[in-house]
Motif scaffolding. Sequence first.
Motif, PDB file in Angstrom:
ATOM      1  N   THR A  52     -17.074  21.909 -44.822  1.00 40.07           N
ATOM      2  CA  THR A  52     -18.219  21.660 -45.923  1.00 40.07           C
ATOM      3  C   THR A  52     -19.529  22.123 -45.499  1.00 40.07           C
ATOM      4  O   THR A  52     -20.402  22.403 -46.555  1.00 40.07           O
ATOM      5  CB  THR A  52     -18.232  20.275 -46.358  1.00 40.07           C
ATOM      6  OG1 THR A  52     -19.005  19.310 -45.101  1.00 40.07           O
ATOM      7  CG2 THR A  52     -16.873  19.674 -46.632  1.00 40.07           C
ATOM      8  N   ASN A  53     -19.706  22.670 -44.262  1.00 37.47           N
ATOM      9  CA  ASN A  53     -21.438  22.777 -43.658  1.00 37.47           C
ATOM     10  C   ASN A  53     -22.325  21.752 -43.921  1.00 37.47           C
ATOM     11  O   ASN A  53     -23.530  22.001 -43.849  1.00 37.47           O
ATOM     12  CB  ASN A  53     -21.606  24.200 -44.419  1.00 37.47           C
ATOM     13  CG  ASN A  53     -20.821  25.269 -43.714  1.00 37.47           C
ATOM     14  OD1 ASN A  53     -20.409  25.570 -42.818  1.00 37.47           O
ATOM     15  ND2 ASN A  53     -20.361  26.223 -44.828  1.00 37.47           N
ATOM     16  N   LEU A  54     -21.822  20.663 -44.146  1.00 38.21           N
ATOM     17  CA  LEU A  54     -22.680  19.519 -44.334  1.00 38.21           C
ATOM     18  C   LEU A  54     -22.650  18.169 -43.341  1.00 38.21           C
ATOM     19  O   LEU A  54     -23.370  17.575 -43.373  1.00 38.21           O
ATOM     20  CB  LEU A  54     -22.429  18.744 -45.695  1.00 38.21           C
ATOM     21  CG  LEU A  54     -22.437  19.625 -47.093  1.00 38.21           C
ATOM     22  CD1 LEU A  54     -21.791  19.078 -48.090  1.00 38.21           C
ATOM     23  CD2 LEU A  54     -24.083  20.111 -47.375  1.00 38.21           C
ATOM     24  N   VAL A  55     -21.814  18.608 -42.220  1.00 39.69           N
ATOM     25  CA  VAL A  55     -21.936  17.674 -41.114  1.00 39.69           C
ATOM     26  C   VAL A  55     -21.959  18.444 -39.959  1.00 39.69           C
ATOM     27  O   VAL A  55     -21.354  19.600 -39.700  1.00 39.69           O
ATOM     28  CB  VAL A  55     -20.354  16.942 -41.135  1.00 39.69           C
ATOM     29  CG1 VAL A  55     -20.207  15.902 -40.000  1.00 39.69           C
ATOM     30  CG2 VAL A  55     -20.262  16.090 -42.473  1.00 39.69           C
ATOM     31  N   LYS A  56     -22.718  18.189 -38.955  1.00 38.11           N
ATOM     32  CA  LYS A  56     -23.061  18.624 -37.748  1.00 38.11           C
ATOM     33  C   LYS A  56     -21.773  18.423 -36.812  1.00 38.11           C
ATOM     34  O   LYS A  56     -21.586  17.244 -36.700  1.00 38.11           O
ATOM     35  CB  LYS A  56     -24.386  18.572 -37.131  1.00 38.11           C
ATOM     36  CG  LYS A  56     -25.642  18.848 -37.934  1.00 38.11           C
ATOM     37  CD  LYS A  56     -26.921  18.445 -37.370  1.00 38.11           C
ATOM     38  CE  LYS A  56     -28.096  18.942 -38.203  1.00 38.11           C
ATOM     39  NZ  LYS A  56     -29.307  18.476 -37.624  1.00 38.11           N
ATOM     40  N   GLU A  57     -21.351  19.365 -36.155  1.00 43.27           N
ATOM     41  CA  GLU A  57     -20.247  19.126 -35.189  1.00 43.27           C
ATOM     42  C   GLU A  57     -20.608  18.235 -34.013  1.00 43.27           C
ATOM     43  O   GLU A  57     -19.543  17.336 -33.673  1.00 43.27           O
ATOM     44  CB  GLU A  57     -19.785  20.514 -34.707  1.00 43.27           C
ATOM     45  CG  GLU A  57     -18.472  20.470 -33.860  1.00 43.27           C
ATOM     46  CD  GLU A  57     -17.794  21.805 -33.399  1.00 43.27           C
ATOM     47  OE1 GLU A  57     -16.889  21.805 -32.814  1.00 43.27           O
ATOM     48  OE2 GLU A  57     -18.412  22.626 -33.625  1.00 43.27           O
ATOM     49  N   GLU A  58     -21.711  18.302 -33.509  1.00 44.57           N
ATOM     50  CA  GLU A  58     -22.291  17.629 -32.496  1.00 44.57           C
ATOM     51  C   GLU A  58     -22.172  15.889 -32.966  1.00 44.57           C
ATOM     52  O   GLU A  58     -22.210  15.226 -31.942  1.00 44.57           O
ATOM     53  CB  GLU A  58     -23.467  17.782 -31.856  1.00 44.57           C
ATOM     54  CG  GLU A  58     -24.627  17.740 -32.721  1.00 44.57           C
ATOM     55  CD  GLU A  58     -24.775  19.242 -33.540  1.00 44.57           C
ATOM     56  OE1 GLU A  58     -26.099  19.401 -33.796  1.00 44.57           O
ATOM     57  OE2 GLU A  58     -23.812  20.049 -33.742  1.00 44.57           O
ATOM     58  N   LYS A  59     -21.977  15.643 -33.949  1.00 46.39           N
ATOM     59  CA  LYS A  59     -21.971  14.355 -34.455  1.00 46.39           C
ATOM     60  C   LYS A  59     -20.721  13.594 -34.438  1.00 46.39           C
ATOM     61  O   LYS A  59     -20.599  12.589 -34.472  1.00 46.39           O
ATOM     62  CB  LYS A  59     -22.590  13.954 -35.784  1.00 46.39           C
ATOM     63  CG  LYS A  59     -24.097  13.723 -36.058  1.00 46.39           C
ATOM     64  CD  LYS A  59     -24.386  13.442 -37.330  1.00 46.39           C
ATOM     65  CE  LYS A  59     -25.941  13.187 -37.558  1.00 46.39           C
ATOM     66  NZ  LYS A  59     -26.409  12.527 -38.613  1.00 46.39           N
ATOM     67  N   VAL A  60     -19.999  14.557 -34.199  1.00 51.13           N
ATOM     68  CA  VAL A  60     -18.247  14.134 -34.858  1.00 51.13           C
ATOM     69  C   VAL A  60     -17.357  13.915 -33.308  1.00 51.13           C
ATOM     70  O   VAL A  60     -17.468  14.811 -32.450  1.00 51.13           O
ATOM     71  CB  VAL A  60     -17.756  15.250 -35.444  1.00 51.13           C
ATOM     72  CG1 VAL A  60     -16.170  14.559 -35.931  1.00 51.13           C
ATOM     73  CG2 VAL A  60     -18.345  15.504 -36.714  1.00 51.13           C
ATOM     74  N   THR A  61     -16.922  12.917 -33.216  1.00 50.33           N
ATOM     75  CA  THR A  61     -16.133  12.487 -32.140  1.00 50.33           C
ATOM     76  C   THR A  61     -14.714  12.300 -32.602  1.00 50.33           C
ATOM     77  O   THR A  61     -14.451  11.334 -33.575  1.00 50.33           O
ATOM     78  CB  THR A  61     -16.390  11.394 -31.408  1.00 50.33           C
ATOM     79  OG1 THR A  61     -17.864  11.374 -30.824  1.00 50.33           O
ATOM     80  CG2 THR A  61     -15.492  10.858 -30.092  1.00 50.33           C
ATOM     81  N   VAL A  62     -13.638  12.822 -32.197  1.00 49.25           N
ATOM     82  CA  VAL A  62     -12.052  12.828 -32.468  1.00 49.25           C
ATOM     83  C   VAL A  62     -11.971  11.518 -31.564  1.00 49.25           C
ATOM     84  O   VAL A  62     -11.749  11.738 -30.291  1.00 49.25           O
ATOM     85  CB  VAL A  62     -11.522  13.950 -32.298  1.00 49.25           C
ATOM     86  CG1 VAL A  62      -9.817  13.813 -32.503  1.00 49.25           C
ATOM     87  CG2 VAL A  62     -11.801  15.055 -33.074  1.00 49.25           C
TER      88      VAL A  62
END
Length: 381
Positions: free
Chosen positions: A163-173
């Motif tokens: 979506t280009n609305l969420v920064k990848e560095e914030k996300v943990t799988v």
Amino acid sequence: MKSILYLHAGSEMYGADKILLEIVTGIDKSQFHPIVVLPSEGILAQNMRESGIEVYIIDYPILRRKYFNLKGILEYTKQYKNKSGLIYKLVKDRNITTIHVNTAAVLEGIYLKNKLNAKLLWHIHEIIVRPKLINYFLSFLIGKFSDQIIVVSKAVKNHLIATNLVKEEKVTVLYNGVELNTLVPKDYEYLTKEFKVAQDTIKVGMIGRINAWKGQTDFLTAINPILANNSKVKAFIIGGVFEGEEWRRDDLIQKINKSPQKNQIELLDFRSDTKALFRFFDIFVLPSTNPDPLPTVVLEAMAAAKPVVGYGHGGITEMVVDNYNGILATPNNPSDLSMTIKELVDNPEERVLYGTRSLDRQRELYSVDVFIRNIEDIYNK
């Protein structure tokens, strides 16, 4: 000690509910004190209280389709402000350090983050395909207001970032964990009597809430020709419905009643003995028509050493290796789904082999202990 406030979308016992129960009962109580606020009473609240967890009920609004109109938006906005204020009054003196929101459908964490001066951890279990506007709206809120985002699979991460609305560095799988299913035959033999099945009956089952995309209709379409050609096969469809969507179950009942094989099909409401059911089944099927983020029921089937059949999209592709511990059919193709189920019905040795491999993968990648340790590490950050 850190106090963690948990918000969730209901009080049932489906996938995300079970994961929340695992978290609040499993975390180290010498480090963390869980305070859970749920929108309704139910089996989840009951199980938490029985485990000594502090639980409160405040009927805050959950973002559902019923609010996707002008009247609904006005109602939601009024309820949101009022109920968020009640949650704040309840916990304002509890020194909350982290708010753990366990679903994309709960937005009250945004209000409480600022009021409590706490970190917002948003735990996403969903892939929202439609309506697209809601997907972008929620992605914007999640990206803007969360301090950390946990997603249950790479598929969910990719969907959010796209979506280009969420920064990848914030996300943990962080893959969900489930307990090993240690039930032995005497623990679930009552099901053989309840459903009046012979010892050589091949039980093909799916468990999941009856909604727009879990795939019960596709399962029914796929299993009917198998039932017609093999009287030793019996199908099980288990799951409840959201309030207000009872018509979905009625529609499914009508489809079953029209089937010449209706006597080989069991349609059951939500049951609390799912551990026994997973052991009772010979094959587990979950044909989600939209990409399913990381369906916990698949992990539970793997923990019970069962082969899994599903559509090859979403998080299931990270759990099931095609032709290794299950078979993945072409998405939204009931004919191909039927062929994959039939392959396992016709090959008992393959069922056992795939089931053994399912159990091995669950132990290695999806254990509760590893999951809880990872949650605690995130809290400590």
